[in-house]
Scaffold this motif. Sequence first.
Motif, PDB file in Angstrom:
ATOM      1  N   ARG A  51       0.723  -1.234  -0.060  1.00 53.42           N
ATOM      2  CA  ARG A  51      -0.115  -0.149   0.135  1.00 53.42           C
ATOM      3  C   ARG A  51       0.973   0.984   0.045  1.00 53.42           C
ATOM      4  O   ARG A  51       2.127   1.067   0.420  1.00 53.42           O
ATOM      5  CB  ARG A  51      -1.017  -0.120   1.118  1.00 53.42           C
ATOM      6  CG  ARG A  51      -0.298   0.348   2.411  1.00 53.42           C
ATOM      7  CD  ARG A  51      -0.791   1.756   2.934  1.00 53.42           C
ATOM      8  NE  ARG A  51      -0.300   2.004   4.128  1.00 53.42           N
ATOM      9  CZ  ARG A  51       0.885   2.612   4.516  1.00 53.42           C
ATOM     10  NH1 ARG A  51       1.655   2.813   3.441  1.00 53.42           N
ATOM     11  NH2 ARG A  51       1.341   3.093   5.620  1.00 53.42           N
ATOM     12  N   SER A  52       0.422   2.426  -0.597  1.00 58.91           N
ATOM     13  CA  SER A  52       1.123   3.483  -0.480  1.00 58.91           C
ATOM     14  C   SER A  52       0.304   4.657  -0.325  1.00 58.91           C
ATOM     15  O   SER A  52       0.465   5.507   0.739  1.00 58.91           O
ATOM     16  CB  SER A  52       2.025   3.701  -1.759  1.00 58.91           C
ATOM     17  OG  SER A  52       2.612   4.776  -1.672  1.00 58.91           O
ATOM     18  N   CYS A  53      -0.303   5.195  -1.099  1.00 52.92           N
ATOM     19  CA  CYS A  53      -1.129   6.384  -0.908  1.00 52.92           C
ATOM     20  C   CYS A  53      -2.251   6.483  -0.084  1.00 52.92           C
ATOM     21  O   CYS A  53      -2.719   7.602   0.533  1.00 52.92           O
ATOM     22  CB  CYS A  53      -1.724   6.898  -2.431  1.00 52.92           C
ATOM     23  SG  CYS A  53      -3.136   5.805  -2.733  1.00 52.92           S
ATOM     24  N   ARG A  54      -2.855   5.395   0.296  1.00 57.88           N
ATOM     25  CA  ARG A  54      -4.115   5.067   0.908  1.00 57.88           C
ATOM     26  C   ARG A  54      -5.092   6.042   0.548  1.00 57.88           C
ATOM     27  O   ARG A  54      -5.985   6.421   1.481  1.00 57.88           O
ATOM     28  CB  ARG A  54      -3.860   5.110   2.657  1.00 57.88           C
ATOM     29  CG  ARG A  54      -2.962   6.205   3.060  1.00 57.88           C
ATOM     30  CD  ARG A  54      -3.869   7.198   3.951  1.00 57.88           C
ATOM     31  NE  ARG A  54      -3.364   8.375   4.416  1.00 57.88           N
ATOM     32  CZ  ARG A  54      -3.571   9.416   3.697  1.00 57.88           C
ATOM     33  NH1 ARG A  54      -4.183   9.518   2.689  1.00 57.88           N
ATOM     34  NH2 ARG A  54      -2.647  10.669   4.126  1.00 57.88           N
ATOM     35  N   GLU A  55      -5.292   6.277  -0.611  1.00 53.95           N
ATOM     36  CA  GLU A  55      -6.515   7.171  -1.112  1.00 53.95           C
ATOM     37  C   GLU A  55      -6.900   6.734  -2.493  1.00 53.95           C
ATOM     38  O   GLU A  55      -7.382   7.940  -2.998  1.00 53.95           O
ATOM     39  CB  GLU A  55      -6.231   8.676  -0.786  1.00 53.95           C
ATOM     40  CG  GLU A  55      -5.019   9.194  -1.416  1.00 53.95           C
ATOM     41  CD  GLU A  55      -4.772  10.574  -1.233  1.00 53.95           C
ATOM     42  OE1 GLU A  55      -5.507  11.338  -0.252  1.00 53.95           O
ATOM     43  OE2 GLU A  55      -3.922  11.426  -1.871  1.00 53.95           O
ATOM     44  N   GLY A  56      -6.469   5.489  -2.805  1.00 55.50           N
ATOM     45  CA  GLY A  56      -7.130   5.564  -4.306  1.00 55.50           C
ATOM     46  C   GLY A  56      -6.472   5.709  -5.348  1.00 55.50           C
ATOM     47  O   GLY A  56      -7.072   6.191  -6.434  1.00 55.50           O
ATOM     48  N   VAL A  57      -5.060   6.467  -5.136  1.00 52.31           N
ATOM     49  CA  VAL A  57      -4.386   6.936  -6.201  1.00 52.31           C
ATOM     50  C   VAL A  57      -3.273   6.212  -6.888  1.00 52.31           C
ATOM     51  O   VAL A  57      -2.967   6.221  -8.103  1.00 52.31           O
ATOM     52  CB  VAL A  57      -4.091   8.222  -5.888  1.00 52.31           C
ATOM     53  CG1 VAL A  57      -2.891   8.954  -6.853  1.00 52.31           C
ATOM     54  CG2 VAL A  57      -4.997   9.276  -5.506  1.00 52.31           C
ATOM     55  N   CYS A  58      -2.686   5.486  -6.109  1.00 51.97           N
ATOM     56  CA  CYS A  58      -1.394   4.709  -6.439  1.00 51.97           C
ATOM     57  C   CYS A  58      -1.861   3.430  -7.090  1.00 51.97           C
ATOM     58  O   CYS A  58      -0.805   2.989  -7.909  1.00 51.97           O
ATOM     59  CB  CYS A  58      -0.537   4.648  -5.439  1.00 51.97           C
ATOM     60  SG  CYS A  58      -0.970   3.417  -4.081  1.00 51.97           S
ATOM     61  N   GLY A  59      -2.872   2.697  -6.735  1.00 59.05           N
ATOM     62  CA  GLY A  59      -3.097   1.607  -7.478  1.00 59.05           C
ATOM     63  C   GLY A  59      -2.325   0.399  -6.608  1.00 59.05           C
ATOM     64  O   GLY A  59      -2.253  -0.737  -7.234  1.00 59.05           O
ATOM     65  N   SER A  60      -1.767   0.346  -5.551  1.00 61.74           N
ATOM     66  CA  SER A  60      -0.716  -0.714  -5.211  1.00 61.74           C
ATOM     67  C   SER A  60      -1.411  -1.684  -4.049  1.00 61.74           C
ATOM     68  O   SER A  60      -0.953  -2.565  -4.053  1.00 61.74           O
ATOM     69  CB  SER A  60       0.444  -0.054  -4.316  1.00 61.74           C
ATOM     70  OG  SER A  60      -0.030   0.908  -3.302  1.00 61.74           O
ATOM     71  N   ASP A  61      -2.633  -1.292  -3.486  1.00 65.88           N
ATOM     72  CA  ASP A  61      -3.436  -2.256  -2.727  1.00 65.88           C
ATOM     73  C   ASP A  61      -4.839  -3.091  -3.242  1.00 65.88           C
ATOM     74  O   ASP A  61      -5.382  -3.376  -2.495  1.00 65.88           O
ATOM     75  CB  ASP A  61      -3.741  -1.570  -1.184  1.00 65.88           C
ATOM     76  CG  ASP A  61      -4.814  -0.372  -1.476  1.00 65.88           C
ATOM     77  OD1 ASP A  61      -5.039   0.105  -2.498  1.00 65.88           O
ATOM     78  OD2 ASP A  61      -5.148  -0.158  -0.559  1.00 65.88           O
ATOM     79  N   GLY A  62      -4.322  -3.188  -4.369  1.00 60.11           N
ATOM     80  CA  GLY A  62      -5.532  -3.851  -5.183  1.00 60.11           C
ATOM     81  C   GLY A  62      -5.232  -5.646  -4.567  1.00 60.11           C
ATOM     82  O   GLY A  62      -4.398  -6.271  -4.354  1.00 60.11           O
ATOM     83  N   ALA A  72      -8.127  -1.759  -1.348  1.00 57.99           N
ATOM     84  CA  ALA A  72      -8.637  -1.742   0.192  1.00 57.99           C
ATOM     85  C   ALA A  72      -8.776  -0.513   0.850  1.00 57.99           C
ATOM     86  O   ALA A  72      -9.481  -0.411   1.820  1.00 57.99           O
ATOM     87  CB  ALA A  72      -7.477  -2.639   1.018  1.00 57.99           C
ATOM     88  N   CYS A  73      -7.715   0.527  -0.032  1.00 63.43           N
ATOM     89  CA  CYS A  73      -7.956   1.706   0.846  1.00 63.43           C
ATOM     90  C   CYS A  73      -9.290   2.484   0.739  1.00 63.43           C
ATOM     91  O   CYS A  73      -9.615   3.528   1.332  1.00 63.43           O
ATOM     92  CB  CYS A  73      -6.728   2.732   0.769  1.00 63.43           C
ATOM     93  SG  CYS A  73      -6.701   2.775  -1.445  1.00 63.43           S
ATOM     94  N   ILE A  74      -9.948   2.034  -0.526  1.00 65.82           N
ATOM     95  CA  ILE A  74     -11.119   3.025  -0.639  1.00 65.82           C
ATOM     96  C   ILE A  74     -12.364   2.061  -0.578  1.00 65.82           C
ATOM     97  O   ILE A  74     -13.406   2.634  -1.230  1.00 65.82           O
ATOM     98  CB  ILE A  74     -11.274   3.761  -1.909  1.00 65.82           C
ATOM     99  CG1 ILE A  74     -10.646   2.653  -3.108  1.00 65.82           C
ATOM    100  CG2 ILE A  74     -10.117   5.099  -1.740  1.00 65.82           C
ATOM    101  CD1 ILE A  74     -11.015   3.622  -4.422  1.00 65.82           C
TER     102      ILE A  74
HETATM  103  S1  FES Z   1      -2.905   2.510  -1.087  1.00 66.88           S
HETATM  104 FE1  FES Z   1      -2.848   3.599  -3.061  1.00 66.88          FE
HETATM  105  S2  FES Z   1      -4.500   2.898  -4.173  1.00 66.88           S
HETATM  106 FE2  FES Z   1      -4.725   2.070  -2.205  1.00 66.88          FE
END
Ligand code: FES
Lengths: 235, 124
Positions: A51-62, A72-74
């Motif tokens: 996970r990285s951005c925790r706001e649905g921007v980086c796409g890493s926590d699919g 997961a973050c959104i």
């Molecule tokens: S942590 Fe970046 S999209 Fe979910």
Amino acid sequence: MLVSIYRYNPEQDSKPAMQNIEVDVPADRDLMVLDVLELAKAKDPSISYRRSCREGVCGSDGMNINGVNGLACITPVSRAAGPGRKLVLRPLPGLPVIRDLVVDLTQFYRQFEKVKPWLINDETPPAIERLQSPEEREKLDGLYECILCACCSTSCPSFWWNPEKFIGPAGLLQAYRFLADSRDTATAERLSELDDPFSVFRCRGIMNCVSVCPKGLNPTRAIGHIRSMLLRQGT
Amino acid sequence: MDMVVNATSLGRSGLYDWLIQRASALVLLAYAVCILGSLLFTQDLDYASWRAQFGAPAMQIFSLIALLSLCAHAWIGIWTVTTDYLNEAHLGRAGTAIRLFTQGVCALLTLIYLLWGVRIFWGG
Ligand code: FES
Ligand code: SF4
Ligand code: SF4
């Protein structure tokens, strides 16, 4: 609340297992799935995920949340599990697992790379920039917003069965993003590389991709546009 | 790899396979409607009238086109399903051999049905 998490370390475990963890969540607030995962990790620090951005921007926590791919973050827990139900977290389906919820995205990126996701223009560049009319620019809406989270391609049965040959919804959305770009001059070459029986035509219109995309994009429609372009070029 | 792929699919490109699949589906739909219509609207349906209907030259041609469509449709479908499921990812090392064998059997069956059908419709 009860969280069930897919655990697998290929270097140590002979097979994957689900681990149940009880986490205390505030009763007055709807958490995001990622928040719950962080609480679980506080109890068992060996749980791995990206996970990285925790706001649905980086796409890493699919990941696969109660059977549905999403970020997961959104994804609110209330929507994913509902009151009193347990949260079930698994890695994105169909790709090799590196550890727990972390998958190896090489195949996904390789398909993305195949569509040459960059502007190709063999004309002399103008002094300042290549202009587009507002209408031409509008054609890229709904395409450029993709964050490559892989939720769509890993929910697509055609991608599961042919991950080396079917480009998959994410790659095809980007393929169309450049086919639709008025500044790109490689349309014919791009199309001829998509004409085989697998790259585009393995799409069976199941539309799993559309239903999971956290950005609300529509790869199936883009695939339909590519098909019509191939039809126009090929007949 | 692509060579093998192209040699076994019918239209030799994704686009043509896709077009053949759509066109043949339409032909089969039209044919089904036609047969259903004649079943519903023929009074005193018996062997002789049934035979006369299929013996008419227009019907012979339509039947042949439908038969060709059926075989093409079936082959593209089978080819697609076998390349999805009968491969090394699902079946391990023997995957390719199993797929080629299955495709061979299906191709032969399709050919037999085609020739047999032609004999029935055109054999007099
Ligand atoms: S942590 Fe970046 S999209 Fe979910
Ligand atoms: S199309 Fe949507 S689901 Fe697919 S990678 Fe892009 S953002 Fe993710
Ligand atoms: S519509 Fe096509 S790309 Fe999307 S999930 Fe279905 S088969 Fe895959």
